[in-house]
Structure formats: C-alpha cells, structure tokens
Motif scaffolding. Structure first.
Motif, short mmCIF file in Angstrom:
data_model
loop_
_atom_site.label_atom_id
_atom_site.label_comp_id
_atom_site.label_asym_id
_atom_site.label_seq_id
_atom_site.Cartn_x
_atom_site.Cartn_y
_atom_site.Cartn_z
N GLY A 230 7.11 -25.15 38.40
CA GLY A 230 7.53 -26.47 38.83
C GLY A 230 8.71 -26.97 38.01
N PHE A 231 9.59 -27.73 38.65
CA PHE A 231 10.73 -28.33 37.95
C PHE A 231 11.03 -29.68 38.59
CE2 PHE A 231 15.37 -28.97 37.52
CZ PHE A 231 15.43 -29.08 36.14
N ARG A 232 10.92 -30.74 37.79
CA ARG A 232 11.16 -32.10 38.27
C ARG A 232 10.33 -32.41 39.52
NH1 ARG A 232 17.79 -31.91 37.78
NH2 ARG A 232 17.91 -31.54 35.52
N GLY A 233 9.07 -31.94 39.51
CA GLY A 233 8.16 -32.22 40.60
C GLY A 233 8.34 -31.38 41.84
N ARG A 234 9.24 -30.40 41.80
CA ARG A 234 9.48 -29.52 42.95
C ARG A 234 9.13 -28.08 42.56
NH1 ARG A 234 10.80 -31.73 47.86
NH2 ARG A 234 12.48 -30.27 48.26
N ARG A 235 8.86 -27.27 43.58
CA ARG A 235 8.46 -25.89 43.35
C ARG A 235 9.68 -24.97 43.27
NH1 ARG A 235 4.38 -22.97 47.46
NH2 ARG A 235 2.99 -24.54 46.54
N LEU A 236 9.63 -24.04 42.32
CA LEU A 236 10.61 -22.97 42.22
C LEU A 236 9.89 -21.65 42.42
CD1 LEU A 236 12.70 -23.92 39.03
CD2 LEU A 236 13.43 -24.10 41.42
N LEU A 237 10.46 -20.78 43.23
CA LEU A 237 9.94 -19.44 43.44
C LEU A 237 10.84 -18.48 42.66
CD1 LEU A 237 7.79 -17.84 45.13
CD2 LEU A 237 9.60 -17.51 46.82
N LEU A 238 10.30 -17.82 41.64
CA LEU A 238 11.08 -16.91 40.80
C LEU A 238 11.06 -15.53 41.46
CD1 LEU A 238 9.72 -17.95 37.28
CD2 LEU A 238 11.41 -19.10 38.74
N THR A 239 12.21 -15.07 41.95
CA THR A 239 12.25 -13.83 42.71
C THR A 239 12.73 -12.63 41.90
OG1 THR A 239 14.42 -14.46 43.56
CG2 THR A 239 12.51 -15.01 44.92
N GLU A 240 13.54 -12.85 40.86
CA GLU A 240 13.98 -11.77 39.99
C GLU A 240 14.03 -12.28 38.56
OE1 GLU A 240 17.58 -9.82 41.15
OE2 GLU A 240 16.94 -9.56 43.23
N ARG A 277 17.20 -14.70 39.58
CA ARG A 277 17.22 -15.14 40.98
C ARG A 277 16.01 -16.03 41.22
NH1 ARG A 277 21.23 -14.46 44.71
NH2 ARG A 277 19.76 -13.84 46.34
N LEU A 278 16.20 -17.04 42.08
CA LEU A 278 15.08 -17.92 42.42
C LEU A 278 15.32 -18.59 43.76
CD1 LEU A 278 16.46 -20.87 41.84
CD2 LEU A 278 15.71 -20.47 39.51
N LYS A 279 14.28 -19.23 44.25
CA LYS A 279 14.36 -19.95 45.53
C LYS A 279 13.81 -21.36 45.31
CE LYS A 279 12.96 -19.81 50.39
NZ LYS A 279 12.63 -21.26 50.40
N PRO A 280 14.68 -22.36 45.27
CA PRO A 280 14.18 -23.73 45.14
C PRO A 280 13.43 -24.14 46.41
CG PRO A 280 16.54 -23.57 44.65
CD PRO A 280 16.14 -22.30 45.31
N ASN A 284 17.45 -21.80 50.31
CA ASN A 284 17.52 -20.35 50.33
C ASN A 284 17.52 -19.79 48.91
OD1 ASN A 284 17.72 -20.24 53.16
ND2 ASN A 284 19.95 -20.51 53.09
N GLU A 285 17.19 -18.51 48.81
CA GLU A 285 17.24 -17.83 47.52
C GLU A 285 18.68 -17.81 47.00
OE1 GLU A 285 16.04 -13.49 45.55
OE2 GLU A 285 15.87 -13.81 47.72
N MET A 286 18.82 -17.91 45.66
CA MET A 286 20.15 -17.93 45.06
C MET A 286 20.09 -17.43 43.62
SD MET A 286 20.62 -22.03 44.29
CE MET A 286 20.38 -22.47 46.00
N ASP A 287 21.27 -17.18 43.05
CA ASP A 287 21.34 -16.84 41.64
C ASP A 287 20.84 -18.02 40.81
OD1 ASP A 287 22.37 -14.33 42.10
OD2 ASP A 287 24.46 -14.95 41.86
#
Length: 311
Positions: A230-240, A277-280, A284-287
């Motif tokens: 989580g970051f600032r109340g939002r989900r982050l998906l850690l892809t790499e 790499r992550l997906k907020p 979309n997924e991004m660096d």
C-alpha cells in the motif's frame, strides 16, 4: 485430460506421437474482464488440432466412466486437469493413468509446485511423469527432467518453461508405457513436501522479512495473486524486483531508502529490495522510477503491508 495453459504443450506433443481419441477438459467458465463463458486453453488447442473434446461437469460420474470405458483406452494422460480422479476411473484404461507434474517429486506434491519452488528460493525444479494412484502425486515415478530457475523467473514464466519441457517428456513416457517399458520408481511416502494452493493473502508483501525472502515470494505470487503493498491508501502491485543487499538498515521495514533511475529501494529486515516494475491501482504496469517521479516519492515514505493500507 487437462484444462490449464500448463497442459497445452503436452497436448501438442502427445498428439504428434500418439493416437488421441478424446480430450477431456473442464466445462466452459467465465473468462477475461467481461467474464464471458469461454473454453479452457486445452479445449481451444484440441479444436485447433482437430481432436474430439468432452467437457463433463463431473468426470467421475458413472455415465462418464462408462463412456470412457467404451473407448477401449490403453492409457489416460492427465495434466493440470483441475479435479481428483476417483479410483474407479483410474482403473478404466488398460495400462493405467499417467500424470505430468511440475516438480521433481517427491518434492512439492500438490496444487502449487511451481510457486512453492520459487517461494522457497530453490535454484532449480523440474517436471516428473508418474503412474497415478489414489494419493495426491504419490504414484511411482517414470521420467524426470531438471530445470534451472533463473533470477528473472516468476511463477508465470517458470510454469511456461516447465510446460515446454514436460510436453515431450509426457509423450516419451506414453510411448514407453505402451511398449511395456515405462519404469516404476516408488516414491518414499514420508519424503518430499506438499505444495498447498496459494491464497490471495499470500500476495501481501511482508517487509519484515529479509530482502531475498521478499524477492522470492514476490516472484512466487506473480502473476497471481500478485505481490501487493500500500502507498498513500492505494494498492501497488510489485511486478519485478531484485535484492539490493542483505545488510542491516536503520530505517523500519517498508521505508523507501532511495529513488534512482533503477527503481525504488525499500528497507527489509535485513537488507533492501529494489522495485524495478510495478502497477499502481487503476493504471498500467510501468517502470518504478517513472511511477516515483509522477508520485513525487521521497525517501522516508513507506510502502505498507496491504492490510495496513486498507485498514
């Protein structure tokens, strides 16, 4: 018999080497974002190969057992089918049932062998063919191939490589079995391990682990259920991600240590993990570096465990 993507290379290999009289797969399920009913990957491949397909709701029902018995089967090959076969069904083919499993048995019997090998930080895993019995992946082993685990592997990429290795291995096994030359190598029932099915909660990142363990678990849960923070109340998906070091740091676990063109360095206990790499949530997924610039991320901020972020 098979359903998932993992079984598709096996179907291709077996269809080139053997006379496939019927492909049995799970019924159509809701798929994709629209959740429209669609065939399994195995069903789609079977149609493309011009093979007959059956989709029983319960293949263990007496009517299906009688139908399969009427085909005069020599062997049944089972790969990622998605249901346990009853003992009465295992006895239908003349020579027996053979399974392709994604581990070096007796290690990682059960539903998630690929994920658990990554979770545990193994440097290698493999594929095994075995004679099926009434247990869960406990039958006599036939053939086996070792496959190295690469640093860039996640559960998706490793599963795909194991499937490509396993397909020809299963075809070779069936030819040996039909010729009466397939070996029977009994497993030690008390040896090895059981790979339980992943739960969605397994994806929550635990920064209190050391950096290597966090990295291994992130790869194990990618693509499903996904490594989440989580970051600032939002989900982050850690892809790499990758471990940066295993030295003790003064900051609490989950603290952002640095932001660089490589990504975002996060404190573990001990060590630091580089998120590349992550997906907020909702994007979309991004660096990770690109995301950090847009979010104006500063060292000292925290990536929380997801349950804390949504409390």
């Amino acid at each position: 018999m098979g359903t998932a993507d993992f079984a598709v290379p096996a179907l291709r290999a077996v269809s080139r080497s053997c006379d496939v009289v019927l492909v049995v797969t799970q019924p159509d399920r809701p798929r994709g974002r629209g959740q429209q009913l669609g065939p399994s990957p195995v069903a789609e491949e079977a149609r493309a190969l011009g093979l007959a397909v059956a989709k029983p709701v319960d293949v263990n029902e007496p009517e299906w057992r009688e139908r399969l018995a009427g085909l005069g089967l020599d062997l049944v090959a089972v790969v990622a089918y998605g249901a346990i076969l009853a003992p009465e069904l295992l006895g239908v083919p003349r020579l027996g049932c053979v399974n392709l499993h994604g581990s070096l048995l007796p290690d990682y019997r059960g539903a998630s062998p690929v994920q658990r090998a990554l979770w545990d930080g193994r440097i290698g895993t493999g594929a095994t063919t075995l004679w099926m019995d009434e247990g869960i992946d406990t039958g006599d082993c036939i053939l086996q191939r070792w496959v190295g685990i690469e640093p860039a592997d996640n559960a998706g990429t490793l599963s795909a490589r194991l499937a490509e290795v396993g397909g020809p291995l299963l075809a070779e096994t069936l030819l040996l079995a039909h010729a009466g030359k397939a070996p029977r190598r009994p497993q030690e029932r008390d040896a090895g391990s059981y790979a339980r099915k992943l739960k969605k909660s397994d994806g929550s990142v635990d920064w209190a682990l050391d950096a290597v363990h966090v990295w291994c678990r992130q790869r194990a849960v990618t693509p499903w259920p996904g490594a989440t923070a989580g970051f600032r109340g939002r989900r982050l998906l850690l892809t790499e991600t990758r471990p940066l070091h295993r030295l003790k740091v003064d900051e609490p676990p989950g603290t952002v240590l640095a932001v660089s063109p490589e990504g975002v360095a996060v404190a573990c206990e001990p060590g630091a993990l580089m998120v590349t790499r992550l997906k907020p949530e909702g994007r979309n997924e991004m660096d990770a570096a690109e995301w950090a610039r847009g979010a104006r991320l500063e060292p000292g901020e925290a990536l929380e465990a997801e349950k804390e972020a949504h409390a």
